[in-house]
Scaffold this motif. Structure first.
Motif, PDB file in Angstrom:
ATOM      1  N   LEU A 199      18.097 -21.233  -7.142  1.00 13.70           N
ATOM      2  CA  LEU A 199      19.528 -21.152  -6.444  1.00 13.70           C
ATOM      3  C   LEU A 199      20.715 -21.486  -7.320  1.00 13.70           C
ATOM      4  CD1 LEU A 199      21.385 -21.042  -4.077  1.00 13.70           C
ATOM      5  CD2 LEU A 199      20.593 -23.736  -3.603  1.00 13.70           C
ATOM      6  N   LEU A 200      20.397 -22.717  -8.138  1.00 14.67           N
ATOM      7  CA  LEU A 200      21.380 -22.915  -9.184  1.00 14.67           C
ATOM      8  C   LEU A 200      21.828 -21.820 -10.263  1.00 14.67           C
ATOM      9  CD1 LEU A 200      21.114 -26.704  -9.236  1.00 14.67           C
ATOM     10  CD2 LEU A 200      22.646 -25.316  -7.982  1.00 14.67           C
ATOM     11  N   ARG A 201      20.649 -21.213 -10.651  1.00 14.11           N
ATOM     12  CA  ARG A 201      20.820 -20.167 -11.663  1.00 14.11           C
ATOM     13  C   ARG A 201      21.440 -18.980 -11.164  1.00 14.11           C
ATOM     14  NH1 ARG A 201      15.282 -21.837 -12.373  1.00 14.11           N
ATOM     15  NH2 ARG A 201      14.964 -23.038 -14.084  1.00 14.11           N
ATOM     16  N   SER A 202      21.300 -18.610  -9.704  1.00 13.44           N
ATOM     17  CA  SER A 202      21.841 -17.552  -9.290  1.00 13.44           C
ATOM     18  C   SER A 202      23.246 -17.716  -9.037  1.00 13.44           C
ATOM     19  CB  SER A 202      21.173 -17.299  -7.844  1.00 13.44           C
ATOM     20  OG  SER A 202      21.604 -18.340  -6.751  1.00 13.44           O
ATOM     21  N   VAL A 203      23.718 -18.926  -8.901  1.00 10.80           N
ATOM     22  CA  VAL A 203      25.128 -19.413  -8.804  1.00 10.80           C
ATOM     23  C   VAL A 203      25.841 -19.255  -9.981  1.00 10.80           C
ATOM     24  CG1 VAL A 203      26.740 -21.273  -8.258  1.00 10.80           C
ATOM     25  CG2 VAL A 203      24.763 -20.916  -6.732  1.00 10.80           C
ATOM     26  N   THR A 204      25.153 -19.605 -11.178  1.00 12.25           N
ATOM     27  CA  THR A 204      25.572 -19.523 -12.516  1.00 12.25           C
ATOM     28  C   THR A 204      25.697 -17.988 -12.732  1.00 12.25           C
ATOM     29  OG1 THR A 204      23.541 -19.860 -13.370  1.00 12.25           O
ATOM     30  CG2 THR A 204      25.110 -21.741 -13.148  1.00 12.25           C
ATOM     31  N   GLY A 205      24.897 -17.151 -12.115  1.00  9.88           N
ATOM     32  CA  GLY A 205      24.500 -15.778 -12.555  1.00  9.88           C
ATOM     33  C   GLY A 205      25.917 -14.974 -11.883  1.00  9.88           C
ATOM     34  N   SER A 206      26.573 -15.708 -10.906  1.00 10.03           N
ATOM     35  CA  SER A 206      27.733 -14.867 -10.231  1.00 10.03           C
ATOM     36  C   SER A 206      29.160 -15.452 -11.227  1.00 10.03           C
ATOM     37  CB  SER A 206      28.140 -15.725  -9.006  1.00 10.03           C
ATOM     38  OG  SER A 206      28.124 -16.816  -8.797  1.00 10.03           O
ATOM     39  N   GLY A 207      28.819 -16.435 -12.285  1.00  5.21           N
ATOM     40  CA  GLY A 207      29.846 -16.654 -13.102  1.00  5.21           C
ATOM     41  C   GLY A 207      30.326 -18.104 -13.033  1.00  5.21           C
ATOM     42  N   THR A 208      29.869 -18.823 -11.941  1.00  2.00           N
ATOM     43  CA  THR A 208      30.275 -20.129 -11.581  1.00  2.00           C
ATOM     44  C   THR A 208      29.573 -21.461 -12.532  1.00  2.00           C
ATOM     45  OG1 THR A 208      30.631 -19.749  -9.287  1.00  2.00           O
ATOM     46  CG2 THR A 208      30.602 -22.060 -10.111  1.00  2.00           C
ATOM     47  N   THR A 209      30.339 -22.074 -13.099  1.00  2.00           N
ATOM     48  CA  THR A 209      29.666 -23.105 -14.004  1.00  2.00           C
ATOM     49  C   THR A 209      29.092 -24.207 -13.179  1.00  2.00           C
ATOM     50  OG1 THR A 209      31.401 -22.756 -15.580  1.00  2.00           O
ATOM     51  CG2 THR A 209      30.052 -24.672 -15.834  1.00  2.00           C
ATOM     52  N   VAL A 210      27.812 -24.658 -13.115  1.00  4.40           N
ATOM     53  CA  VAL A 210      27.258 -25.772 -12.526  1.00  4.40           C
ATOM     54  C   VAL A 210      26.726 -26.890 -13.148  1.00  4.40           C
ATOM     55  CG1 VAL A 210      25.264 -25.795 -10.849  1.00  4.40           C
ATOM     56  CG2 VAL A 210      26.587 -23.928 -10.867  1.00  4.40           C
ATOM     57  N   LEU A 211      27.226 -28.009 -12.461  1.00  4.64           N
ATOM     58  CA  LEU A 211      26.726 -29.401 -13.243  1.00  4.64           C
ATOM     59  C   LEU A 211      25.710 -29.733 -12.067  1.00  4.64           C
ATOM     60  CD1 LEU A 211      30.066 -31.019 -13.951  1.00  4.64           C
ATOM     61  CD2 LEU A 211      28.066 -30.645 -15.641  1.00  4.64           C
ATOM     62  N   ALA A 212      24.415 -30.150 -12.643  1.00  6.68           N
ATOM     63  CA  ALA A 212      23.517 -30.596 -11.636  1.00  6.68           C
ATOM     64  C   ALA A 212      22.796 -31.785 -11.930  1.00  6.68           C
ATOM     65  CB  ALA A 212      22.351 -29.461 -11.456  1.00  6.68           C
ATOM     66  N   VAL A 213      22.893 -32.954 -10.961  1.00  3.33           N
ATOM     67  CA  VAL A 213      22.023 -34.268 -11.434  1.00  3.33           C
ATOM     68  C   VAL A 213      20.336 -34.112 -11.284  1.00  3.33           C
ATOM     69  CG1 VAL A 213      21.896 -36.378 -10.732  1.00  3.33           C
ATOM     70  CG2 VAL A 213      24.223 -35.443 -11.023  1.00  3.33           C
ATOM     71  N   CYS A 214      19.630 -34.569 -12.109  1.00  7.59           N
ATOM     72  CA  CYS A 214      18.493 -34.342 -11.692  1.00  7.59           C
ATOM     73  C   CYS A 214      17.708 -35.606 -12.612  1.00  7.59           C
ATOM     74  CB  CYS A 214      17.592 -33.049 -12.183  1.00  7.59           C
ATOM     75  SG  CYS A 214      17.899 -32.732 -14.047  1.00  7.59           S
ATOM     76  N   ALA A 215      16.369 -35.960 -12.217  1.00  4.97           N
ATOM     77  CA  ALA A 215      15.507 -36.908 -13.042  1.00  4.97           C
ATOM     78  C   ALA A 215      15.074 -36.166 -14.375  1.00  4.97           C
ATOM     79  CB  ALA A 215      14.216 -37.090 -12.189  1.00  4.97           C
ATOM     80  N   GLU A 216      14.593 -34.890 -14.258  1.00  2.85           N
ATOM     81  CA  GLU A 216      14.178 -34.091 -15.565  1.00  2.85           C
ATOM     82  C   GLU A 216      14.600 -32.801 -15.529  1.00  2.85           C
ATOM     83  OE1 GLU A 216      10.111 -33.153 -17.805  1.00  2.85           O
ATOM     84  OE2 GLU A 216      10.147 -34.508 -16.209  1.00  2.85           O
TER      85      GLU A 216
END
Length: 295
Positions: A199-216
């Motif tokens: 999902l987040l890759r698809s959001v960046t694919g539309s041009g939006t920069t994404v910051l995502a918090v995760c464990a790994e």
């Protein structure tokens, strides 16, 4: 709307309990998927809030688009949005999916545009807001027809990944250039976590920069780690532990002080992860509540 570049040099944030994070360096181009990885309580949410203009860094500088941090917090907030951040963008479990979407639609119609746009006919503004909602739902991969009761499904009845998708959709309604998503893999299965990253890759694919918090962080992301502290910083607790161990070896171990030493490195878990995360969120909640309009 296109994404924006995120860069930082020596960025750090010190709070009452010590350093939440320190020594953060990054230079990610517009449209990047940036993963902030680390264990719960390591300052990763504070870093997310700082880079989206919701918390003020106390050391170093950052550039988000054309805005400079920590001085131009408001400019960064205007081009960014948050999703799935506990204490900031919480979904109301008693409200339905449709009610959340209508609330966001009304906020967008009232506060999402310029003064000139407010002069447009109400029907045009309402139609534009509904189009934004539908587009955001499609981008978040949330189909209301597949939910148990459609738009009337209460948030409490959503699966975890469905609730995350709804939170992302609400954030995307404003067409942000920078999207911050917290706890992307919290209590999700491996398959569900893979869905979120897709999902987040698809959001960046539309041009939006994404910051995502995760464990790994996945390998195809720009990774920022909060697992380690700066090499030129020594944690007083570590030094104290070493001293206690030496004294114990010599047969003269002193009792620890009741009050913990002030920390100068990234905060480590000293209690339940949930309590630490809530403390981080409360520090940035005053500014971040503007996202929901429920201040």
């Amino acid at each position: 709307m296109s994404g924006i570049r995120v860069a930082a040099e020596g960025l750090g944030l010190e709070g009452p309990r010590g350093w939440a994070f320190r020594g953060v360096d990054i230079d990610a181009p517009a449209g990047s998927l940036i993963a902030i990885e680390g264990p719960s309580g390591s300052g990763r949410t504070s870093l997310l809030l700082a880079l989206t203009g919701r918390m003020k860094a106390t050391e170093g500088t950052a550039t988000v688009g054309e805005a400079r941090l920590p001085k131009q917090l408001g400019a960064v907030r205007r081009v960014s949005a948050l999703a799935h951040v506990t204490g900031v963008t919480d979904l109301d479990p008693a409200l339905t999916v449709g009610e959340h979407l209508r609330e966001r639609e009304l906020l967008q119609r009232r506060f999402g545009g310029s003064v000139r746009e407010l002069l447009r006919p109400r029907a045009e503004r309402a139609s534009e807001a509904r189009l934004r909602v539908d587009t955001a739902l499609a981008a978040a991969g949330l189909d209301r027809e597949t939910l148990p009761k459609g738009s009337r499904t209460a948030v409490r009845d959503l699966e975890r990944i469905e609730a995350l998708r709804l939170s992302v959709a609400l954030a995307l309604v404003g067409r942000p250039r920078l999207l911050g998503v917290d706890d992307t893999d919290l209590k999700l299965s491996e398959a569900e976590s893979a869905e979120v990253w897709d999902l987040l890759r698809s959001v960046t694919g539309s041009g939006t920069t994404v910051l995502a918090v995760c464990a790994e962080a996945p390998r195809d992301t720009v990774a920022l780690s909060t697992r380690t502290r700066r090499p030129d910083t020594e944690d007083p607790e570590d030094a104290e532990d070493t001293k206690d161990a030496k004294d114990a070896k010599d047969g003269d171990a002193p009792a620890r002080d009741a009050a913990p030493a002030e920390r100068t490195g990234p905060a480590e878990d000293t209690g339940p992860a949930e309590d630490t995360e809530q403390t981080e969120h409360k520090e940035g909640k005053a500014d971040a509540l503007a996202e929901t309009g429920r201040a």
